[in-house]
Scaffold this active site. Structure first.
Site, mmCIF file in Angstrom:
data_model
loop_
_atom_site.group_PDB
_atom_site.id
_atom_site.type_symbol
_atom_site.label_atom_id
_atom_site.label_comp_id
_atom_site.label_asym_id
_atom_site.label_seq_id
_atom_site.Cartn_x
_atom_site.Cartn_y
_atom_site.Cartn_z
ATOM 1 N N GLN A 94 -7.513 -2.412 -2.514
ATOM 2 C CA GLN A 94 -7.909 -2.775 -1.155
ATOM 3 C C GLN A 94 -9.292 -2.212 -0.834
ATOM 4 O O GLN A 94 -9.595 -1.071 -1.162
ATOM 5 C CB GLN A 94 -6.876 -2.219 -0.170
ATOM 6 C CG GLN A 94 -6.925 -2.822 1.203
ATOM 7 C CD GLN A 94 -5.679 -2.508 2.008
ATOM 8 O OE1 GLN A 94 -4.625 -2.220 1.456
ATOM 9 N NE2 GLN A 94 -5.778 -2.581 3.313
ATOM 10 N N SER A 137 -4.341 1.503 -6.658
ATOM 11 C CA SER A 137 -3.410 1.325 -5.544
ATOM 12 C C SER A 137 -2.737 -0.050 -5.635
ATOM 13 O O SER A 137 -1.969 -0.302 -6.552
ATOM 14 C CB SER A 137 -4.143 1.528 -4.216
ATOM 15 O OG SER A 137 -3.241 1.597 -3.151
ATOM 16 N N LEU A 138 -3.047 -0.975 -4.721
ATOM 17 C CA LEU A 138 -2.491 -2.336 -4.807
ATOM 18 C C LEU A 138 -2.682 -2.940 -6.193
ATOM 19 O O LEU A 138 -1.809 -3.640 -6.713
ATOM 20 C CB LEU A 138 -3.174 -3.203 -3.741
ATOM 21 C CG LEU A 138 -3.094 -4.725 -3.771
ATOM 22 C CD1 LEU A 138 -4.141 -5.372 -4.645
ATOM 23 C CD2 LEU A 138 -1.709 -5.247 -4.069
ATOM 24 N N ARG A 162 4.668 -5.254 0.830
ATOM 25 C CA ARG A 162 3.996 -3.955 0.787
ATOM 26 C C ARG A 162 2.883 -3.895 1.834
ATOM 27 O O ARG A 162 2.753 -2.911 2.574
ATOM 28 C CB ARG A 162 3.427 -3.721 -0.612
ATOM 29 C CG ARG A 162 2.729 -2.374 -0.834
ATOM 30 C CD ARG A 162 2.196 -2.327 -2.260
ATOM 31 N NE ARG A 162 1.602 -1.047 -2.624
ATOM 32 C CZ ARG A 162 0.324 -0.720 -2.463
ATOM 33 N NH1 ARG A 162 -0.511 -1.605 -1.902
ATOM 34 N NH2 ARG A 162 -0.137 0.456 -2.844
ATOM 35 N N HIS A 196 -1.746 6.495 1.313
ATOM 36 C CA HIS A 196 -1.442 7.522 0.313
ATOM 37 C C HIS A 196 -1.305 8.907 0.949
ATOM 38 O O HIS A 196 -1.846 9.903 0.465
ATOM 39 C CB HIS A 196 -2.495 7.525 -0.803
ATOM 40 C CG HIS A 196 -2.618 6.201 -1.484
ATOM 41 N ND1 HIS A 196 -1.612 5.695 -2.277
ATOM 42 C CD2 HIS A 196 -3.587 5.255 -1.442
ATOM 43 C CE1 HIS A 196 -1.974 4.496 -2.706
ATOM 44 N NE2 HIS A 196 -3.154 4.201 -2.209
ATOM 45 N N GLN A 237 3.884 5.801 -5.128
ATOM 46 C CA GLN A 237 2.442 5.607 -4.997
ATOM 47 C C GLN A 237 2.002 5.467 -3.537
ATOM 48 O O GLN A 237 0.899 5.864 -3.163
ATOM 49 C CB GLN A 237 2.046 4.367 -5.807
ATOM 50 C CG GLN A 237 0.580 4.167 -6.011
ATOM 51 C CD GLN A 237 0.195 2.736 -5.729
ATOM 52 O OE1 GLN A 237 0.261 2.276 -4.590
ATOM 53 N NE2 GLN A 237 -0.190 2.020 -6.767
#
Length: 311
Positions: free
Chosen positions: A11, A93-94, A118, A198, A247
């Site tokens: 992202q 991440s994503l 998500r 996060h 995560q």
């Protein structure tokens, strides 16, 4: 022969127009975008190609957009270059979910639905909290962790040597930025984000994503996929579900992910997605590896050509 690593964007990499030229030039990409719109029941491709950027930047849009775009780039590179030896994959991440879809841990439809959920869960967590994030430049992990502990915030990302991101309640993150220089941190900058990704403020998203993951078919990956949380390969469905859930609230250990791929023998890295951010981070982590980017028609063709010559 070069051993190839795939890197998938996270992202923040999104740009209006992403994937439009791919769909215009390659039937494979056009079909993938069409299929994504059908699965989601909305014109995600229209938002990707026409914007506005404010709409594309919404977590519920940009996460599916980057997922589809990354997989389109991967499909085209493979179509143009033929089979090549994949040593492993990682995503920021994503992007870790995109890496799993590329490795066929789950299929495109289930992966896309999971990514949309998500994004929605994280949007909801952002709206329920007042969070922020800040980049700490020119400091080691121990220094930033001590600062984070003192200010009651979390370490969100270890992106490259000397670039670490903190995350938490906005007022506490602002306070940490205010005292960063006293701790020997060269520069501290608040990031323009919707919330505290996060960090413990994503707890509601953590719970909801865990429930969603329990209902998805998960297979062992066809090639190594490195977890953001552990910096190591994940192999079993149980381990994959747990690390993807963890995560959301844990530190993204991107430096460890890059070091692990290098340790697996990967020496040619392909960044699949817009922006070139991951390539830049990699070069600050491992100067001895080659990295190329593939995000539009020109760069996808160049990446495929480089792969053919590396075979």
């Amino acid at each position: 022969m070069k051993k190839i690593a795939l890197l998938f964007a996270g992202q923040g990499a999104q740009v209006v127009g992403m994937g439009k030229d791919l769909a215009e030039h390659f039937p494979t990409a056009a079909e993938l975008f069409r299929k994504a719109d059908q699965i989601l029941g909305r014109r995600l491709s229209e938002t990707m190609w026409s914007g506005p950027i404010e709409e594309l930047t919404k977590t519920s849009n940009c996460q599916p957009a980057l997922f589809v775009h990354g997989l389109a780039c991967f499909a085209l590179v493979r179509e143009l270059a033929g089979n090549f030896p994949m040593g492993g994959a990682a995503g920021l991440s994503l992007g870790e979910l995109t890496a799993h879809a590329a490795a066929e841990t789950f299929d495109f439809e289930n992966g896309l639905k999971l990514v949309e959920k998500r994004g929605n869960f994280m949007d909801e967590a952002c709206s329920e909290t007042i969070g922020g994030m800040a980049a700490m430049i020119g400091a080691d992990e121990n220094t930033v962790r001590q600062l984070a502990d003192d200010q009651d915030v979390d370490v969100a990302n270890i992106n490259s040597p000397g670039q670490i991101v903190i995350s938490g309640e906005l007022a506490k993150v602002e306070a940490a930025v205010g005292v960063a220089k006293e701790r020997g941190i060269r520069r501290a900058t608040l990031l323009n984000v919707a919330g505290a990704y996060h960090s413990r403020l994503m707890e509601s998203a953590y719970e909801k994503l865990g429930a969603a993951l329990a209902h998805i078919q998960v297979n062992p990956p066809h090639f190594p996929v490195i977890s953001n949380v552990t910096g190591r390969e994940v192999k079993t469905p149980v381990e994959i579900r747990q690390t993807l859930q963890d995560q959301v609230t844990s530190t993204v250990r991107w430096v460890d992910c890059m070091e692990r791929l290098a340790a697996l023998g990967c020496d040619l890295f392909i960044e699949l997605g817009p922006g070139g951010v991951l390539g830049g981070l990699l070069k600050r982590t491992r100067k001895d590896v080659e990295v190329i980017s593939a995000s539009d028609v020109t760069s996808v063709r160049a990446a495929a050509e480089r792969l053919r010559s590396a075979g």
